[in-house]
Design an enzyme around this catalytic site. Structure first.
Site, PDB file in Angstrom:
ATOM      1  N   ASP A   1      34.949  37.315  32.517  1.00 39.87           N
ATOM      2  CA  ASP A   1      36.059  37.068  33.433  1.00 39.87           C
ATOM      3  C   ASP A   1      36.002  35.581  33.792  1.00 39.87           C
ATOM      4  O   ASP A   1      35.110  35.136  34.514  1.00 39.87           O
ATOM      5  CB  ASP A   1      35.919  37.954  34.687  1.00 39.87           C
ATOM      6  CG  ASP A   1      37.114  37.800  35.636  1.00 39.87           C
ATOM      7  OD1 ASP A   1      37.757  36.740  35.612  1.00 39.87           O
ATOM      8  OD2 ASP A   1      37.364  38.735  36.420  1.00 39.87           O
TER       9      ASP A   1
ATOM     10  N   LYS B   1      45.745  33.328  39.432  1.00 42.98           N
ATOM     11  CA  LYS B   1      44.955  32.311  40.133  1.00 42.98           C
ATOM     12  C   LYS B   1      45.226  30.925  39.535  1.00 42.98           C
ATOM     13  O   LYS B   1      46.341  30.443  39.648  1.00 42.98           O
ATOM     14  CB  LYS B   1      43.484  32.710  40.102  1.00 42.98           C
ATOM     15  CG  LYS B   1      43.227  34.221  40.382  1.00 42.98           C
ATOM     16  CD  LYS B   1      43.595  34.644  41.796  1.00 42.98           C
ATOM     17  CE  LYS B   1      43.627  36.164  41.985  1.00 42.98           C
ATOM     18  NZ  LYS B   1      42.437  36.907  41.607  1.00 42.98           N
TER      19      LYS B   1
ATOM     20  N   TYR C   1      33.874  40.831  41.241  1.00 43.51           N
ATOM     21  CA  TYR C   1      35.164  40.863  41.940  1.00 43.51           C
ATOM     22  C   TYR C   1      35.417  42.289  42.442  1.00 43.51           C
ATOM     23  O   TYR C   1      35.266  43.259  41.685  1.00 43.51           O
ATOM     24  CB  TYR C   1      36.269  40.420  40.986  1.00 43.51           C
ATOM     25  CG  TYR C   1      37.657  40.583  41.559  1.00 43.51           C
ATOM     26  CD1 TYR C   1      38.108  39.754  42.571  1.00 43.51           C
ATOM     27  CD2 TYR C   1      38.504  41.585  41.107  1.00 43.51           C
ATOM     28  CE1 TYR C   1      39.369  39.921  43.121  1.00 43.51           C
ATOM     29  CE2 TYR C   1      39.768  41.751  41.648  1.00 43.51           C
ATOM     30  CZ  TYR C   1      40.191  40.921  42.652  1.00 43.51           C
ATOM     31  OH  TYR C   1      41.444  41.084  43.194  1.00 43.51           O
TER      32      TYR C   1
ATOM     33  N   ARG D   1      59.084  46.256  25.884  1.00 43.73           N
ATOM     34  CA  ARG D   1      57.690  46.604  26.209  1.00 43.73           C
ATOM     35  C   ARG D   1      56.784  46.189  25.058  1.00 43.73           C
ATOM     36  O   ARG D   1      55.671  45.734  25.241  1.00 43.73           O
ATOM     37  CB  ARG D   1      57.554  48.109  26.498  1.00 43.73           C
ATOM     38  CG  ARG D   1      56.111  48.552  26.624  1.00 43.73           C
ATOM     39  CD  ARG D   1      55.881  49.884  27.325  1.00 43.73           C
ATOM     40  NE  ARG D   1      56.932  50.857  27.151  1.00 43.73           N
ATOM     41  CZ  ARG D   1      57.136  51.575  26.035  1.00 43.73           C
ATOM     42  NH1 ARG D   1      56.343  51.419  24.991  1.00 43.73           N
ATOM     43  NH2 ARG D   1      58.121  52.443  25.975  1.00 43.73           N
TER      44      ARG D   1
HETATM   45  C1  PLP Z   1      42.118  38.255  41.309  1.00 45.87           C
HETATM   46  C2  PLP Z   1      41.034  38.548  40.345  1.00 45.87           C
HETATM   47  C3  PLP Z   1      41.129  39.635  39.465  1.00 45.87           C
HETATM   48  C4  PLP Z   1      42.296  40.607  39.492  1.00 45.87           C
HETATM   49  O1  PLP Z   1      43.492  40.004  39.099  1.00 45.87           O
HETATM   50  P1  PLP Z   1      44.947  40.425  39.676  1.00 45.87           P
HETATM   51  O2  PLP Z   1      45.839  39.470  38.981  1.00 45.87           O
HETATM   52  O3  PLP Z   1      44.895  40.270  41.158  1.00 45.87           O
HETATM   53  O4  PLP Z   1      45.167  41.836  39.279  1.00 45.87           O
HETATM   54  C5  PLP Z   1      40.087  39.827  38.571  1.00 45.87           C
HETATM   55  N1  PLP Z   1      39.010  39.011  38.546  1.00 45.87           N
HETATM   56  C6  PLP Z   1      38.881  37.977  39.397  1.00 45.87           C
HETATM   57  C7  PLP Z   1      37.667  37.119  39.326  1.00 45.87           C
HETATM   58  C8  PLP Z   1      39.880  37.718  40.330  1.00 45.87           C
HETATM   59  O5  PLP Z   1      39.737  36.699  41.181  1.00 45.87           O
END
Ligand code: PLP
Length: 381
Positions: free
Chosen positions: A170, A195, A98, A46
């Protein structure tokens, strides 16, 4: 080192022991000690894992940051950043956020006495008006989801000069190939590596990159203390995905540009939201802070009904109807009922997430095939 070289070499070296060119998956929960406290820097998985270390170092390099901290998902990374705050602190974010980030802010952290303000971040003055002495964090998302708005990162950063406010960006929609917020003055970059970083729709992971050592130590403490760490196999999948990030992004962007133009000229399409189009209100800003306009776009239909939108989404063959984005395959989605279902109707309508809005994550297939697919689906409306 330039970007195309970084994705192959930065932070990654052949394995010391065997010469393995690819980073091994250290699938272990613990590490042997010669005597109590005498170990090789690894005690418990961890706290430290060599596969995770390499991913953290490589992501930091891609974002021009000193440190990377990886988590089990993008939301776990968001959770860790929010845990830097204390009751009474305030956060300013965008009203086109988001859905999952909006949900964790309003339904989790609001209960711990943190206050969130959601403004139209396209307008830096609106952000400035919301800043007060309790503001500790400004949470930027650009391009935004699903309206693909562009927020002026440098303009927001300027508001925090001489103030004890962290600017978080982000960067999930852009990826570090297109946009490097830390070089524009942001303090922290966060990614849903699920993503574009992973890029193959086969992993869920989150990562934070930053330069400030004190904040890094706090985040590393939270990573270990709260324990939302990614597994080594998932770190490996991200490392593998990163190797083709630059070439994938080039194709994603070129395909999206062609599709945006195709949709703009289509008789059944209402509005097209893509920053690469000249009429997009964030076009010039996108040209300034991004390398290309990205692989995401949204559009509405002239027949502004939920039925028409559903029909298009059910009739495409290559565009798969699914949540998520940033994989090599093209996806189609309905923000109002899918990604943004947790945002109240009133909030959605304010920001333009109408019932007929369709979002595309443009993959790396042949653009002609993708346009043909949309053409035949639109013909059935
Ligand atoms: C998918 C996404 C998240 C969250 O991420 P996860 O890996 O699904 O927990 C946060 N911000 C944006 C812009 C996203 O597209």
């Amino acid at each position: 080192m330039k970007f195309n070289t970084k994705v192959i070499h930065a932070g990654v070296q052949p394995d010391d022991q065997t010469g393995a060119v690819m980073t091994p998956i250290y699938q272990t929960s613990t590490y042997v000690q010669a005597k109590p406290g005498d170990h090789k820097g690894y005690e418990y998985a961890r706290t430290q894992n060599p596969t995770r270390d390499v991913l953290q170092a490589q992501m930091a390099a891609l974002e021009n940051a000193k440190f990377g901290v990886a988590f089990g998902s993008g939301m776990a990374a968001t959770d860790a950043i929010a845990k830097l705050l204390k009751p009474g602190d305030e956060v300013i974010s965008t009203n086109d956020l988001y859905g999952g980030t909006y949900r964790i802010f309003q339904q989790v952290f609001a209960h711990y006495g943190i206050r969130f303000h959601f403004v139209d971040m396209r307008n830096v003055d609106e952000v400035e008006a919301a800043v007060n002495e309790k503001t500790k964090l400004i949470w930027v998302e650009t391009p935004t989801n699903p309206m693909i708005n562009i927020v002026d990162i440098e303009g927001i950063v300027e508001l925090t000069t001489d103030k004890n406010i962290l600017t978080v960006v982000d960067n999930t929609f852009a990826s570090p190939y297109l946009q490097q917020p830390i070089s524009l003055g942001a303090d922290i970059v966060i990614h849903s590596a699920t993503k574009y970083i992973g890029g193959h729709s086969d992993v869920v992971l989150g990562i934070i990159c930053l330069n400030d050592e004190a904040v890094y130590e706090q985040l590393k403490f939270i990573q270990n203390a709260c324990g939302a760490v990614p597994g080594p196999q998932d770190c490996f999948l991200c490392l593998r995905g990163i190797k083709t990030l630059a070439v994938r992004m080039e194709r994603h962007c070129e395909n999206a540009r062609q599709i945006a133009e195709f949709l703009t000229n289509h008789t059944k399409v209402g509005k097209v939201y893509y920053p690469g189009l000249q009429h997009h209100e964030g076009h010039n800003l996108a040209l300034r802070q991004m390398k290309h306009a990205g692989g995401m776009l949204s559009f509405s239909l002239k027949d502004d009904s939920i039925e028409a939108a559903f029909k298009v989404m059910q009739k495409t063959n290559y565009f798969l109807l699914a949540e998520s984005l940033g994989g090599v395959e093209s996806l189609i989605g309905h923000p109002a009922t899918m990604t943004h279902a947790s945002i109240p109707l009133e909030e959605r309508q304010k920001t333009g997430v109408l019932d007929s809005l369709i979002r595309l994550s443009v993959g790396i297939e042949d653009a002609e095939d993708l346009m043909g697919d949309l053409e035949q689906a639109l013909a059935q409306v």
